[in-house]
Design a protein around this motif. Structure first.
Motif, PDB file in Angstrom:
ATOM      1  N   ALA A 282       0.689  -1.134   0.191  1.00 36.86           N
ATOM      2  CA  ALA A 282      -0.091   0.013  -0.085  1.00 36.86           C
ATOM      3  C   ALA A 282       0.808   1.254  -0.054  1.00 36.86           C
ATOM      4  CB  ALA A 282      -1.179   0.110   1.341  1.00 36.86           C
ATOM      5  N   TRP A 283       2.053   1.310   0.610  1.00 39.33           N
ATOM      6  CA  TRP A 283       2.838   2.426   0.790  1.00 39.33           C
ATOM      7  C   TRP A 283       3.958   2.675  -0.260  1.00 39.33           C
ATOM      8  CZ3 TRP A 283       7.943   3.375   2.762  1.00 39.33           C
ATOM      9  CH2 TRP A 283       8.132   5.149   2.823  1.00 39.33           C
ATOM     10  N   GLU A 284       4.276   1.516  -1.030  1.00 39.76           N
ATOM     11  CA  GLU A 284       5.059   1.583  -2.003  1.00 39.76           C
ATOM     12  C   GLU A 284       4.615   2.344  -3.192  1.00 39.76           C
ATOM     13  OE1 GLU A 284       8.354   1.181  -3.434  1.00 39.76           O
ATOM     14  OE2 GLU A 284       8.451  -0.606  -2.190  1.00 39.76           O
ATOM     15  N   HIS A 285       5.586   2.894  -3.713  1.00 35.90           N
ATOM     16  CA  HIS A 285       5.316   3.839  -4.973  1.00 35.90           C
ATOM     17  C   HIS A 285       4.730   3.235  -6.041  1.00 35.90           C
ATOM     18  CE1 HIS A 285       6.168   6.800  -8.053  1.00 35.90           C
ATOM     19  NE2 HIS A 285       6.396   7.720  -7.371  1.00 35.90           N
ATOM     20  N   PRO A 286       3.774   3.752  -6.951  1.00 36.19           N
ATOM     21  CA  PRO A 286       3.204   3.116  -8.067  1.00 36.19           C
ATOM     22  C   PRO A 286       4.334   2.724  -9.021  1.00 36.19           C
ATOM     23  CG  PRO A 286       2.009   5.039  -7.420  1.00 36.19           C
ATOM     24  CD  PRO A 286       3.210   5.024  -6.571  1.00 36.19           C
ATOM     25  N   GLU A 287       5.283   3.150  -9.255  1.00 34.81           N
ATOM     26  CA  GLU A 287       6.443   2.806 -10.102  1.00 34.81           C
ATOM     27  C   GLU A 287       7.032   1.486  -9.821  1.00 34.81           C
ATOM     28  OE1 GLU A 287       9.157   6.193 -10.842  1.00 34.81           O
ATOM     29  OE2 GLU A 287       7.686   7.445 -11.643  1.00 34.81           O
ATOM     30  N   LYS A 288       6.873   1.446  -8.568  1.00 37.41           N
ATOM     31  CA  LYS A 288       7.218   0.107  -7.942  1.00 37.41           C
ATOM     32  C   LYS A 288       6.475  -0.975  -7.676  1.00 37.41           C
ATOM     33  CE  LYS A 288      11.489   1.748  -6.087  1.00 37.41           C
ATOM     34  NZ  LYS A 288      12.362   2.069  -4.657  1.00 37.41           N
ATOM     35  N   ASP A 289       5.055  -0.953  -8.337  1.00 39.16           N
ATOM     36  CA  ASP A 289       4.030  -1.692  -8.248  1.00 39.16           C
ATOM     37  C   ASP A 289       3.269  -1.620  -6.981  1.00 39.16           C
ATOM     38  OD1 ASP A 289       2.097  -3.504  -9.525  1.00 39.16           O
ATOM     39  OD2 ASP A 289       3.162  -5.270  -8.596  1.00 39.16           O
ATOM     40  N   GLY A 290       3.265  -0.381  -6.345  1.00 42.09           N
ATOM     41  CA  GLY A 290       2.714  -0.240  -5.379  1.00 42.09           C
ATOM     42  C   GLY A 290       1.387   0.588  -5.559  1.00 42.09           C
ATOM     43  N   LEU A 291       0.722   1.165  -4.208  1.00 45.61           N
ATOM     44  CA  LEU A 291      -0.667   1.964  -4.372  1.00 45.61           C
ATOM     45  C   LEU A 291      -0.178   3.124  -4.187  1.00 45.61           C
ATOM     46  CD1 LEU A 291      -3.109  -0.285  -2.345  1.00 45.61           C
ATOM     47  CD2 LEU A 291      -2.649  -0.101  -4.887  1.00 45.61           C
ATOM     48  N   GLY A 292       0.992   3.478  -3.558  1.00 50.60           N
ATOM     49  CA  GLY A 292       1.247   4.942  -3.300  1.00 50.60           C
ATOM     50  C   GLY A 292       0.372   5.666  -2.631  1.00 50.60           C
ATOM     51  N   LEU A 293      -0.014   5.297  -1.418  1.00 55.38           N
ATOM     52  CA  LEU A 293      -0.741   5.789  -0.353  1.00 55.38           C
ATOM     53  C   LEU A 293       0.258   6.434   0.673  1.00 55.38           C
ATOM     54  CD1 LEU A 293      -3.444   3.080   0.611  1.00 55.38           C
ATOM     55  CD2 LEU A 293      -3.752   5.065  -0.846  1.00 55.38           C
ATOM     56  N   SER A 294      -0.399   7.475   1.403  1.00 52.28           N
ATOM     57  CA  SER A 294       0.493   7.852   2.704  1.00 52.28           C
ATOM     58  C   SER A 294       0.659   6.943   3.596  1.00 52.28           C
ATOM     59  CB  SER A 294      -0.298   9.171   2.961  1.00 52.28           C
ATOM     60  OG  SER A 294      -1.266   8.898   3.801  1.00 52.28           O
ATOM     61  N   ARG A 295       1.620   7.139   4.577  1.00 52.88           N
ATOM     62  CA  ARG A 295       1.533   6.157   5.730  1.00 52.88           C
ATOM     63  C   ARG A 295       0.416   6.052   6.245  1.00 52.88           C
ATOM     64  NH1 ARG A 295       6.913   4.791   7.503  1.00 52.88           N
ATOM     65  NH2 ARG A 295       8.536   5.524   6.303  1.00 52.88           N
ATOM     66  N   GLY A 296      -0.351   7.026   6.697  1.00 56.81           N
ATOM     67  CA  GLY A 296      -1.388   6.942   7.583  1.00 56.81           C
ATOM     68  C   GLY A 296      -2.617   6.073   6.956  1.00 56.81           C
ATOM     69  N   MET A 297      -2.919   6.398   5.606  1.00 57.55           N
ATOM     70  CA  MET A 297      -3.738   5.683   4.744  1.00 57.55           C
ATOM     71  C   MET A 297      -3.154   4.249   4.700  1.00 57.55           C
ATOM     72  SD  MET A 297      -4.530   8.440   1.527  1.00 57.55           S
ATOM     73  CE  MET A 297      -6.526   7.469   1.359  1.00 57.55           C
ATOM     74  N   ALA A 298      -2.156   3.825   4.386  1.00 58.18           N
ATOM     75  CA  ALA A 298      -1.699   2.616   4.335  1.00 58.18           C
ATOM     76  C   ALA A 298      -1.889   1.767   5.783  1.00 58.18           C
ATOM     77  CB  ALA A 298      -0.268   2.509   3.915  1.00 58.18           C
ATOM     78  N   VAL A 299      -1.769   2.380   6.868  1.00 56.45           N
ATOM     79  CA  VAL A 299      -2.019   2.045   8.176  1.00 56.45           C
ATOM     80  C   VAL A 299      -3.310   1.434   8.264  1.00 56.45           C
ATOM     81  CG1 VAL A 299      -2.076   2.454  10.461  1.00 56.45           C
ATOM     82  CG2 VAL A 299       0.157   2.778   9.319  1.00 56.45           C
ATOM     83  N   ASP A 300      -4.541   2.414   7.979  1.00 58.38           N
ATOM     84  CA  ASP A 300      -5.731   2.618   7.951  1.00 58.38           C
ATOM     85  C   ASP A 300      -6.269   1.444   7.012  1.00 58.38           C
ATOM     86  OD1 ASP A 300      -6.332   4.537   9.639  1.00 58.38           O
ATOM     87  OD2 ASP A 300      -6.746   5.979   8.329  1.00 58.38           O
ATOM     88  N   LEU A 301      -5.761   1.278   5.910  1.00 55.16           N
ATOM     89  CA  LEU A 301      -6.087   0.081   4.878  1.00 55.16           C
ATOM     90  C   LEU A 301      -5.691  -1.185   5.429  1.00 55.16           C
ATOM     91  CD1 LEU A 301      -7.370  -0.688   2.212  1.00 55.16           C
ATOM     92  CD2 LEU A 301      -5.149  -0.358   1.343  1.00 55.16           C
ATOM     93  N   CYS A 302      -4.518  -1.343   6.087  1.00 53.85           N
ATOM     94  CA  CYS A 302      -3.841  -2.608   6.511  1.00 53.85           C
ATOM     95  C   CYS A 302      -4.341  -2.960   7.720  1.00 53.85           C
ATOM     96  CB  CYS A 302      -2.358  -2.629   5.928  1.00 53.85           C
ATOM     97  SG  CYS A 302      -2.524  -2.371   4.443  1.00 53.85           S
ATOM     98  N   LYS A 303      -4.604  -2.327   8.916  1.00 55.35           N
ATOM     99  CA  LYS A 303      -4.759  -2.821  10.305  1.00 55.35           C
ATOM    100  C   LYS A 303      -5.748  -3.957  10.337  1.00 55.35           C
ATOM    101  CE  LYS A 303      -7.308   1.191  11.705  1.00 55.35           C
ATOM    102  NZ  LYS A 303      -7.296   2.437  12.422  1.00 55.35           N
TER     103      LYS A 303
END
Length: 128
Positions: free
Chosen positions: A70-91
């Motif tokens: 979720a946090w990884e950059h889209p150029e590296k096949d991630g979603l590019g979410l902010s740290r806070g959004m990635a935490v909210d999505l994945c907890k």
């Protein structure tokens, strides 16, 4: 009958204790990796974010895998979410691939087969 009832109570109590102990182990393992410095293989989150991400983690590996994607950059096949959004999505997730796939579909433009939701709406739609 009392002996049988007592035996069932002891058995069920021990099952609950074992399961909660395993869940605690998963939370601790998740927290240690989430808070660890990236140079040592961790995510480098603040204590508060690591706690939020890992509290009650059913499977540490899945929570951490979800966060990394979720946090990884889209150029590296991630979603590019902010740290806070990635935490909210994945907890609390137990199946990281399903959550990530849900988010990708929810956020994708309708012309490409997605729902066209905003990032925040996609997060709310897909989080546990």
């Amino acid at each position: 009958m009392k002996i049988f009832s007592s035996a069932i109570f002891v058995f069920l109590t021990s099952i609950i204790f074992i399961n909660s102990s395993q869940a605690n182990d998963q939370s601790v393992s998740c927290y240690q990796t989430a808070w660890e410095h990236p140079e040592k293989g961790g995510l480098g989150l603040t204590r508060g974010m690591a706690l939020d991400l890992c509290k009650g983690a059913p499977v540490a590996k899945e929570v951490l895998q979800c966060y990394r994607k979720a946090w990884e950059h889209p150029e590296k096949d991630g979603l590019g979410l902010s740290r806070g959004m990635a935490v909210d999505l994945c907890k609390g997730v137990s199946q990281s691939k399903k959550v990530i796939s849900c988010y990708q579909t929810a956020w994708e433009h309708p012309e490409k087969g997605g729902l066209g939701l905003t990032r925040g709406m996609a997060l709310d739609f897909c989080k546990k």
